[in-house]
Design an enzyme around this catalytic site. Structure first.
Site, short mmCIF file in Angstrom:
data_model
loop_
_atom_site.label_atom_id
_atom_site.label_comp_id
_atom_site.label_asym_id
_atom_site.label_seq_id
_atom_site.Cartn_x
_atom_site.Cartn_y
_atom_site.Cartn_z
N TYR A 247 16.05 -6.38 23.40
CA TYR A 247 17.39 -6.58 23.97
C TYR A 247 17.37 -7.82 24.87
O TYR A 247 18.23 -8.70 24.74
CB TYR A 247 17.81 -5.34 24.77
CG TYR A 247 19.10 -5.50 25.54
CD1 TYR A 247 20.33 -5.53 24.87
CD2 TYR A 247 19.11 -5.65 26.92
CE1 TYR A 247 21.52 -5.68 25.57
CE2 TYR A 247 20.30 -5.80 27.63
CZ TYR A 247 21.50 -5.81 26.95
OH TYR A 247 22.68 -5.97 27.65
N PHE B 204 33.35 -0.67 28.05
CA PHE B 204 33.54 -0.44 29.49
C PHE B 204 34.08 -1.70 30.19
O PHE B 204 35.23 -1.74 30.64
CB PHE B 204 32.19 0.04 30.07
CG PHE B 204 32.06 -0.08 31.55
CD1 PHE B 204 33.04 0.42 32.40
CD2 PHE B 204 30.92 -0.67 32.12
CE1 PHE B 204 32.91 0.32 33.78
CE2 PHE B 204 30.78 -0.77 33.48
CZ PHE B 204 31.78 -0.28 34.32
N LEU C 90 32.01 -10.19 24.75
CA LEU C 90 31.30 -9.09 25.42
C LEU C 90 30.69 -8.09 24.45
O LEU C 90 29.91 -7.22 24.87
CB LEU C 90 32.24 -8.34 26.39
CG LEU C 90 32.42 -8.98 27.76
CD1 LEU C 90 33.31 -10.21 27.69
CD2 LEU C 90 33.00 -8.00 28.76
N THR D 220 23.07 -7.08 15.98
CA THR D 220 24.39 -7.17 16.65
C THR D 220 24.39 -8.33 17.64
O THR D 220 25.32 -9.14 17.66
CB THR D 220 24.70 -5.86 17.41
OG1 THR D 220 24.66 -4.79 16.49
CG2 THR D 220 26.04 -5.92 18.10
N GLY E 66 32.12 1.65 22.22
CA GLY E 66 33.41 1.64 22.90
C GLY E 66 34.30 2.74 22.36
O GLY E 66 33.91 3.47 21.44
P1 NAD Z 1 29.96 -1.23 26.12
O1 NAD Z 1 28.98 -0.63 25.17
O2 NAD Z 1 30.90 -0.34 26.79
O3 NAD Z 1 30.74 -2.44 25.44
C1 NAD Z 1 30.29 -3.13 24.31
C2 NAD Z 1 31.40 -3.06 23.27
O4 NAD Z 1 31.03 -3.84 22.13
C3 NAD Z 1 31.69 -1.65 22.77
O5 NAD Z 1 33.06 -1.38 22.86
C4 NAD Z 1 31.22 -1.66 21.33
O6 NAD Z 1 31.93 -0.75 20.51
C5 NAD Z 1 31.42 -3.12 20.97
N1 NAD Z 1 30.58 -3.57 19.86
C6 NAD Z 1 29.25 -3.39 19.71
N2 NAD Z 1 28.83 -3.96 18.55
C7 NAD Z 1 29.93 -4.52 17.98
C8 NAD Z 1 30.14 -5.24 16.79
N3 NAD Z 1 29.13 -5.52 15.95
N4 NAD Z 1 31.39 -5.65 16.49
C9 NAD Z 1 32.42 -5.38 17.34
N5 NAD Z 1 32.28 -4.70 18.49
C10 NAD Z 1 31.05 -4.28 18.80
O7 NAD Z 1 29.07 -2.02 27.20
P2 NAD Z 1 29.51 -2.82 28.51
O8 NAD Z 1 28.72 -2.25 29.61
O9 NAD Z 1 30.97 -2.92 28.64
O10 NAD Z 1 28.88 -4.25 28.17
C11 NAD Z 1 29.68 -5.39 27.87
C12 NAD Z 1 28.80 -6.63 27.87
O11 NAD Z 1 28.19 -6.80 29.14
C13 NAD Z 1 27.66 -6.56 26.84
O12 NAD Z 1 27.49 -7.82 26.25
C14 NAD Z 1 26.44 -6.22 27.70
O13 NAD Z 1 25.24 -6.70 27.14
C15 NAD Z 1 26.78 -6.92 28.99
N6 NAD Z 1 26.10 -6.31 30.15
C16 NAD Z 1 26.54 -5.13 30.67
C17 NAD Z 1 25.88 -4.58 31.77
C18 NAD Z 1 26.32 -3.30 32.43
O14 NAD Z 1 25.75 -2.91 33.44
N7 NAD Z 1 27.32 -2.60 31.92
C19 NAD Z 1 24.77 -5.24 32.33
C20 NAD Z 1 24.34 -6.42 31.73
C21 NAD Z 1 25.02 -6.97 30.65
#
Ligand code: NAD
Length: 328
Positions: free
Chosen positions: A149, A11, A76, A95, A36
């Site tokens: 987490y 995202f 990310l 992860t 993703g």
């Molecule tokens: P998301 O799940 O859409 O994005 C995470 C991406 O990482 C995904 O595309 C997934 O396929 C990829 N991924 C996971 N494990 C992997 C691996 N081992 N190797 C390669 N790719 C891998 O989530 P998001 O909301 O876009 O979050 C992005 C970052 O922001 C994350 O680190 C998350 O912890 C942090 N975050 C997001 C929020 C939120 O509200 N969305 C809040 C706090 C922190």
């Protein structure tokens, strides 16, 4: 600039990649497509300076050459979403901790600046309002997977700060609060897409817990501005920054707002956490960021109010539903 974006098919990462390309940079996304999807990058996957690599960030042989070929690394990729975390605790810990260590080692080997995406979950059960970056972190029992987490993200921060102190690597840490926008999926328990999807189908909008818990939702384009601003700022290295909105709303009021904005006939239903997640979880009543540090360092503050952000999400979801209907 050549930027490596881990988790760039997710995202937030997909918006970041898109924006970096628009600004004239070369972008490589590495993503294992676990949460993703290729759909998130389809609007720019043919861009001449874009490259997608399907793979796992825990793979050292993959990550080292990718870091070598980049100038900066936006990290990310992570296991995200309360539902996923509770259902797959081993996957989450591996992860987030092993993955971040591999990415940091690779960045350090070639001296690449790195921004690590952390989370407001790191504050845990601390009841301060608002949360300042140097506040204590307060976690619950190790029996509760949710804290794994939070803990894994805290270890990521410790690791990042350790690389900065010990090796002088340029590491900045963004503690993201709830981020919202089109492309966010409701599959892993994210509240806004879940509510919008239910409301548009006139199905009951399920509020987990009492609905009195309050959150601040920040629009993804604002979050991307903050991420890029921190990467561009020398003084941000070695520091942690809250990234979020200070506009607070209760989850029940959010449900009411979405039902009203979609003109839905949906009713609200209250679902106990044990039922929603299959086991009890501890939740926080309030989570408000103190934004003074990031404002002072890079002059950033969010510019999109919640109503505007929700309107974007509702419009995009309506379009998605229409497209699905046209195809089927
Ligand atoms: P998301 O799940 O859409 O994005 C995470 C991406 O990482 C995904 O595309 C997934 O396929 C990829 N991924 C996971 N494990 C992997 C691996 N081992 N190797 C390669 N790719 C891998 O989530 P998001 O909301 O876009 O979050 C992005 C970052 O922001 C994350 O680190 C998350 O912890 C942090 N975050 C997001 C929020 C939120 O509200 N969305 C809040 C706090 C922190």
């Amino acid at each position: 600039m050549k930027a490596l974006v881990t988790g760039g098919a997710g995202f937030i990462g997909s918006y970041l990649a898109e924006r970096l390309l628009k600004d004239g940079n070369k972008v490589v996304v590495v993503d294992n497509l676990s949460t993703g999807s290729l759909k998130n990058i389809e609007s720019f996957e043919k861009h001449p300076t874009f490259d997608f690599v399907e793979g796992d960030i825990r793979n050292v042989e993959l990550m080292e050459p990718l870091a070598e070929r980049s100038d900066v690394v936006f990290h990310l990729a992570a296991a995200v979403g309360v539902k996923l975390i509770v259902e797959e605790p081993v996957h989450t810990i591996e992860t987030n901790i092993v993955g971040t260590e591999v990415v940091l080692e690779a960045a350090n080997k070639f001296g690449r600046k790195i921004l690590i995406a952390s989370s407001s979950e790191v504050y845990g059960k601390n009841e301060a309002v608002p949360f300042g970056e140097d506040d204590d972190i307060v976690f619950g029992s190790t029996r509760m997977s949710r804290w794994s987490y939070a803990c894994s993200k805290a270890i990521d921060e410790f690791l990042g700060l350790a690389f900065y102190r010990q090796y002088g690597l340029g590491v900045a840490i963004g503690r993201f609060f709830n981020t919202i926008g089109p492309r966010q999926t409701g599959r892993y328990g994210m509240v806004v897409p879940r509510f919008v999807q239910r409301a548009l189908k006139n199905e009951p909008v399920s509020i987990y817990g009492t609905g009195r818990q309050r959150r601040c939702f920040c629009y993804v384009a604002d979050v991307v501005d903050a991420i890029i601003g921190l990467m561009d700022c020398e003084q941000a290295a070695g520091k942690v920054y809250n990234i979020g909105s200070a506009e607070e709303i209760s989850i029940e009021a959010l449900a009411d707002k979405i039902i009203e904005m979609t003109g839905s006939k949906s009713k609200k239903e209250f679902v106990p956490y044990e039922v929603a997640y299959g086991r009890p979880i501890e939740d926080m009543m309030r989570r408000v960021p103190n934004l003074a540090r990031i404002k002072e360092t890079i002059g950033w503050e969010p510019t999109t109010i919640l109503t505007e952000a929700l309107q974007e999400i509702i419009t995009s979801e309506k379009l998605r539903i229409k497209n699905v209907k046209t195809i089927t």
